[in-house]
Scaffold this motif. Structure first.
Motif, short mmCIF file in Angstrom:
data_model
loop_
_atom_site.label_atom_id
_atom_site.label_comp_id
_atom_site.label_asym_id
_atom_site.label_seq_id
_atom_site.Cartn_x
_atom_site.Cartn_y
_atom_site.Cartn_z
N VAL A 34 49.45 33.45 61.32
CA VAL A 34 49.68 33.29 60.08
C VAL A 34 49.66 34.34 59.33
N ALA A 35 50.63 35.25 58.97
CA ALA A 35 50.53 36.01 57.64
C ALA A 35 50.24 35.73 56.14
N VAL A 36 49.12 36.86 56.07
CA VAL A 36 48.75 36.32 54.93
C VAL A 36 48.54 37.31 53.40
N ILE A 37 48.99 37.15 52.76
CA ILE A 37 49.72 37.66 51.55
C ILE A 37 47.69 37.49 50.48
N VAL A 38 47.68 38.47 49.82
CA VAL A 38 46.91 38.41 48.64
C VAL A 38 47.41 38.86 47.69
N VAL A 39 46.89 38.07 46.02
CA VAL A 39 47.70 38.28 44.88
C VAL A 39 46.08 38.22 44.01
N ASN A 40 46.59 39.38 44.24
CA ASN A 40 44.79 39.60 42.67
C ASN A 40 45.72 39.59 41.95
N GLY A 41 44.83 38.64 41.15
CA GLY A 41 44.93 38.39 39.17
C GLY A 41 44.07 38.09 38.38
N ASN A 42 43.67 38.27 37.82
CA ASN A 42 42.61 38.31 36.96
C ASN A 42 41.91 39.61 36.84
N LEU A 43 42.84 40.76 36.86
CA LEU A 43 43.26 41.98 36.47
C LEU A 43 42.68 42.43 34.97
N PRO A 44 41.31 43.56 35.05
CA PRO A 44 40.76 43.38 33.83
C PRO A 44 42.26 44.49 33.52
N ALA A 45 42.32 45.04 32.07
CA ALA A 45 42.60 46.22 31.82
C ALA A 45 42.39 47.94 32.19
N PRO A 46 43.12 48.49 33.20
CA PRO A 46 42.83 50.04 33.58
C PRO A 46 41.82 50.71 33.00
N SER A 47 42.36 50.88 31.41
CA SER A 47 40.91 51.54 30.67
C SER A 47 39.32 50.46 30.83
N TRP A 48 39.38 49.53 30.80
CA TRP A 48 38.22 49.02 31.57
C TRP A 48 37.39 50.24 32.71
N TRP A 49 38.41 50.24 33.70
CA TRP A 49 37.27 50.32 35.24
C TRP A 49 36.88 51.93 34.46
N SER A 50 37.50 52.90 33.35
CA SER A 50 37.02 54.34 33.16
C SER A 50 36.07 54.60 32.04
N ARG A 51 35.09 53.47 32.03
CA ARG A 51 34.16 52.92 30.79
C ARG A 51 32.70 52.97 32.17
N GLY B 93 58.47 23.18 64.22
CA GLY B 93 58.09 24.05 65.38
C GLY B 93 58.52 25.83 65.22
N ALA B 94 57.80 26.03 64.48
CA ALA B 94 57.73 27.56 64.27
C ALA B 94 56.46 28.48 64.38
N ARG B 95 56.30 29.57 65.02
CA ARG B 95 55.07 29.89 65.65
C ARG B 95 54.41 30.81 64.52
N LEU B 96 55.53 31.19 62.95
CA LEU B 96 55.04 32.09 62.57
C LEU B 96 54.08 31.52 60.42
N SER B 97 53.55 31.47 60.25
CA SER B 97 53.38 30.79 59.11
C SER B 97 52.60 32.37 58.02
N ILE B 98 53.38 31.52 56.68
CA ILE B 98 52.85 32.77 55.55
C ILE B 98 52.23 31.50 54.62
N LEU B 99 51.05 32.75 54.38
CA LEU B 99 49.72 32.06 53.62
C LEU B 99 49.93 32.68 51.98
N CYS B 100 50.05 32.53 50.97
CA CYS B 100 50.02 33.96 50.28
C CYS B 100 48.16 33.27 49.00
N ILE B 101 47.41 33.50 48.63
CA ILE B 101 46.67 33.27 48.30
C ILE B 101 46.27 34.05 47.12
N LEU B 102 46.35 33.63 45.54
CA LEU B 102 46.21 33.64 44.69
C LEU B 102 44.28 34.15 44.80
#
Length: 98
Positions: A71-88, A27-36
């Motif tokens: 529906v409130a959507v939250i996207v969680v970013n995973g599988n991130l390379p090391a920050p130094s990877w972007w500088s290359r 009976g709720a109007r709000l739901s939360i969706l978390c996507i990895l």
């Protein structure tokens, strides 16, 4: 969880069926969706507020509901390379705003 394709606001509706059904059952109007999102990253990720948005699902038999579901959507970013990877490498730039 999305393993192959990056999660965007345009692609997120394919995940909202289950949280919408659970919210309706309670009976709720709000739901939360978390996507990895563990898809391969082609560019550095942004700040968390860029990955938080809302969707409004269509409701059976109603074109303009008085009490729409949300529906409130939250996207969680995973599988991130090391920050130094972007500088290359040189990430692509955003096109200029019109």
């Amino acid at each position: 969880m999305e393993r192959t394709t990056e999660v965007t606001q345009e692609r997120a509706p394919k995940y909202m069926g289950q949280p919408t059904q659970y919210a309706a059952g309670d009976g709720a109007r709000l739901s939360i969706l978390c996507i990895l999102d563990i898809s391969p990253k082609k560019s550095p990720i942004g700040t968390p507020e860029n990955y938080l948005f809302t969707l409004t699902p269509a409701l059976h038999g109603l074109d303009n509901p008085e009490a729409p579901s949300l529906v409130a959507v939250i996207v969680v970013n995973g599988n991130l390379p090391a920050p130094s990877w972007w500088s290359r490498r040189k990430p692509p730039l955003q096109p200029p705003a019109p």
